[in-house]
Scaffold this motif. Structure first.
Motif, PDB file in Angstrom:
ATOM      1  N   TRP A 111       0.821  -1.207   0.000  1.00 15.28           N
ATOM      2  CA  TRP A 111       0.000   0.000   0.000  1.00 15.28           C
ATOM      3  C   TRP A 111       0.862   1.268   0.000  1.00 15.28           C
ATOM      4  N   HIS A 171       1.923   2.911  -3.182  1.00 14.94           N
ATOM      5  CA  HIS A 171       0.897   3.583  -3.976  1.00 14.94           C
ATOM      6  C   HIS A 171       0.346   4.833  -3.289  1.00 14.94           C
ATOM      7  N   HIS A 172       0.262   4.793  -1.963  1.00 10.57           N
ATOM      8  CA  HIS A 172      -0.348   5.892  -1.207  1.00 10.57           C
ATOM      9  C   HIS A 172       0.430   6.127   0.077  1.00 10.57           C
ATOM     10  N   TYR A 214      -0.831   7.534   2.819  1.00  7.02           N
ATOM     11  CA  TYR A 214      -1.679   7.394   3.999  1.00  7.02           C
ATOM     12  C   TYR A 214      -2.755   6.359   3.706  1.00  7.02           C
ATOM     13  N   GLU A 260      -8.785  -0.521  -4.005  1.00  9.74           N
ATOM     14  CA  GLU A 260      -8.476   0.906  -3.946  1.00  9.74           C
ATOM     15  C   GLU A 260      -9.722   1.773  -4.105  1.00  9.74           C
ATOM     16  N   PHE A 297     -11.495   4.382  -1.134  1.00  6.39           N
ATOM     17  CA  PHE A 297     -11.797   5.809  -1.224  1.00  6.39           C
ATOM     18  C   PHE A 297     -13.288   6.087  -1.058  1.00  6.39           C
TER      19      PHE A 297
END
Length: 70
Positions: free
Chosen positions: A16, A19-20, A22, A55, A59
């Protein structure tokens, strides 16, 4: 398979951070551990022992959390 599912990206929990920024892996693991209580289980896909994060669902879940706190 419908169009929506074919475009989803499933990210292994351990990747993770690639890719991000947070949430950090430790917090993400805590979110997975408490997933049934918080509704985060809608973001998780499991293949054997491997935990994948959807993903797009993540979100959507974040937005839903944001809406419920207003």
């Amino acid at each position: 398979m419908n169009e929506q599912n074919s475009s989803r990206q499933l990210i292994p929990l351990t990747q993770w951070a690639n890719h991000h920024a947070y949430p950090p892996i430790g917090q993400l693991r805590a979110m997975v551990f408490n997933a049934k209580k918080t509704g985060f289980d809608q973001c998780i896909r499991r293949i054997g022992r491997r935990v994948l994060i959807d993903e797009a669902a993540y979100f959507q879940w974040v937005e839903a959390q944001n809406q419920s706190s207003k």
